[in-house]
Design a protein around this motif. Structure first.
Motif, PDB file in Angstrom:
ATOM      1  N   LEU A 250     -11.559 -22.691 144.977  1.00 19.01           N
ATOM      2  CA  LEU A 250     -11.311 -21.380 144.365  1.00 19.01           C
ATOM      3  C   LEU A 250     -10.964 -20.338 145.428  1.00 19.01           C
ATOM      4  N   ARG A 251     -11.723 -20.344 146.520  1.00 14.96           N
ATOM      5  CA  ARG A 251     -11.496 -19.327 147.571  1.00 14.96           C
ATOM      6  C   ARG A 251     -10.152 -19.541 148.267  1.00 14.96           C
ATOM      7  N   HIS A 252      -9.774 -20.809 148.469  1.00 13.50           N
ATOM      8  CA  HIS A 252      -8.521 -21.099 149.179  1.00 13.50           C
ATOM      9  C   HIS A 252      -7.335 -21.261 148.229  1.00 13.50           C
ATOM     10  N   GLN A 253      -7.612 -21.075 146.917  1.00 13.39           N
ATOM     11  CA  GLN A 253      -6.559 -21.203 145.888  1.00 13.39           C
ATOM     12  C   GLN A 253      -5.816 -22.535 146.019  1.00 13.39           C
ATOM     13  N   VAL A 254      -6.612 -23.601 146.134  1.00 12.62           N
ATOM     14  CA  VAL A 254      -6.049 -24.938 146.278  1.00 12.62           C
ATOM     15  C   VAL A 254      -5.567 -25.432 144.918  1.00 12.62           C
ATOM     16  N   THR A 255      -4.331 -25.888 144.858  1.00  4.00           N
ATOM     17  CA  THR A 255      -3.788 -26.430 143.598  1.00  4.00           C
ATOM     18  C   THR A 255      -3.425 -27.910 143.723  1.00  4.00           C
TER      19      THR A 255
END
Length: 405
Positions: A250-255
């Motif tokens: 969530l913090r690193h906006q990993v997709t």
């Protein structure tokens, strides 16, 4: 001829040719000693590696930047971990007890006229809880030291001896990159981890390390090298790993692929166990080849013995000895050679393991299974390789044997 008479005759024959008997046993002795020693060393290496990982601290998780693929290739580490990531883990993951972000760099450290290249480790007070370190003298730095970026340092045991000898380092000054630090404590000796001396370290507050030594900052905050996390207990390790992974995504906006990797002690121990187990098996297999070669040696010497004793065999058959008597005598000789070689090899192997355990860090132990296996295999090899020469001797025609002598 009964069994005891055959044994008695075999013993007399072997003792009458001591040098040949000893050389025949040599292959079995070396093979047995090798199997026992190699298995002992392999198991010792496994125990040593396990203890090394356990010494990192109880229920520890390690978070390092970069995906597993990036770490293997060491080409692209997409985003560094930050102090803010560690603080988020501390406050938002309920299954952990402490978090220790770490930022480290090798730097020249000066104390008076002494100078040495030492690992500088910037961290937080929770480090000693997470990594199971103890303070021997003085104190470790506090949260207040971290908040104020104080120039204080706690020395590893070897670093204290290296820079100050027998003098008390508490209250003394050290210099790193021309910045003075007050020594406030000395850590208890921790020992080496996989060849890295954990006692040759200077511990300073992470904020001091970041602002005055490395100056590393990413667009996302204060860059750190990796994060150590202590889970509540062994049962919560998997839950903690799952929660931390979700939080960092969530913090690193990993997709797609994670830009971090989480490892726990169990993973590391499993990898080490697989590697050392394979190593032990390989060493035992190599030693087993020696045992096999020793068996071939017995067969060769026994064949030579049959040829040399042709007259004796012919004479015994002429006075009434049966094929069974001749077969039994040569079989007993082969088994005696293998058994004595097995016992001597076992004694040498046990002695070698004890010596290795005494003079190296490896806690090599004698494996009863390895002893049973080595002695059993050597006895079987003696029986197996003794059959052919014994049959050759038993089939000799007495008249031909006496004529050829």
């Amino acid at each position: 001829m009964n069994f005891l008479e055959s044994v008695n005759m075999a013993v007399k024959t072997l003792t009458a040719n001591k040098l040949r008997s000893t050389l025949t046993m040599l292959g079995i002795i070396i093979g047995n000693a090798s199997v026992i020693a190699m298995v002992g060393v392999g198991q010792g290496a496994q125990r040593y590696a396990s203890e090394q990982f356990e010494s990192l601290g109880p229920n520890v998780l390690f978070i390092i930047p970069g995906s597993e693929g990036a770490n293997r290739s060491t080409i692209d580490v997409p985003r560094a971990l930050t102090l803010e990531d560690a603080e988020a883990i501390q406050t938002q993951v309920p299954t952990i007890t402490a978090v220790a972000p770490q930022l480290q760099s090798q730097q020249p450290v000066t104390a008076g006229s002494r100078r040495s290249n030492i690992l500088i480790l910037g961290t937080t007070p929770d480090f000693i809880e997470v990594r199971d370190f103890e303070v021997d003298r003085g104190r470790f730095f506090t949260e207040q030291d971290v908040e104020r970026s104080n120039r204080v340092a706690t020395l590893g045991a070897d670093t204290a001896r290296k820079l100050f000898g027998d003098a008390n380092p508490i209250g003394q000054q050290i210099r790193v990159k021309n910045i003075s630090f007050e020594v406030i404590g000395v850590m208890e000796a921790k020992g080496a981890f996989l060849g890295n001396n954990q006692d040759d370290t200077v511990f300073i507050p992470l904020t001091t390390m970041s602002s005055r030594i490395t100056g590393d900052r990413s667009p996302y905050g204060t860059e750190i090298t990796f994060i150590s996390v202590s889970a509540k207990d062994e049962q919560t390790i998997n839950a903690a790993q799952f929660q931390i992974a979700n939080l960092l995504r969530l913090r690193h906006q990993v997709t797609t692929e994670d830009d971090f990797t989480i490892r726990n002690q169990k993973d590391a121990l499993e990898i080490v166990g697989n590697v050392t187990g394979a190593l032990t098996l390989m060493l035992a297999a190599i030693a087993g080849i020696s045992l096999f070669v020793g068996g071939i040696g017995i067969m060769n010497i026994m064949l030579v013995s049959v040829r040399e004793r042709t007259q004796e065999i012919g004479l015994r058959k002429a006075i009434g000895a049966s094929q069974q008597d001749i077969l039994m005598q040569f079989m007993i000789e082969a088994i005696i050679l293998a058994a004595i070689g097995g016992v001597v090899g076992t004694v040498i192997g046990v002695g070698g393991v004890t010596l290795i355990s005494a003079v190296t860090p490896l806690k090599a132990g004698v494996s009863p299974a390895a002893i049973v296996l080595a002695v059993g295999v050597s006895g079987g090899i003696g029986l197996f390789f003794g059959v052919f020469p014994a049959r050759q001797a038993a089939k000799l025609d007495p008249i031909v044997a006496l004529r050829s002598a």
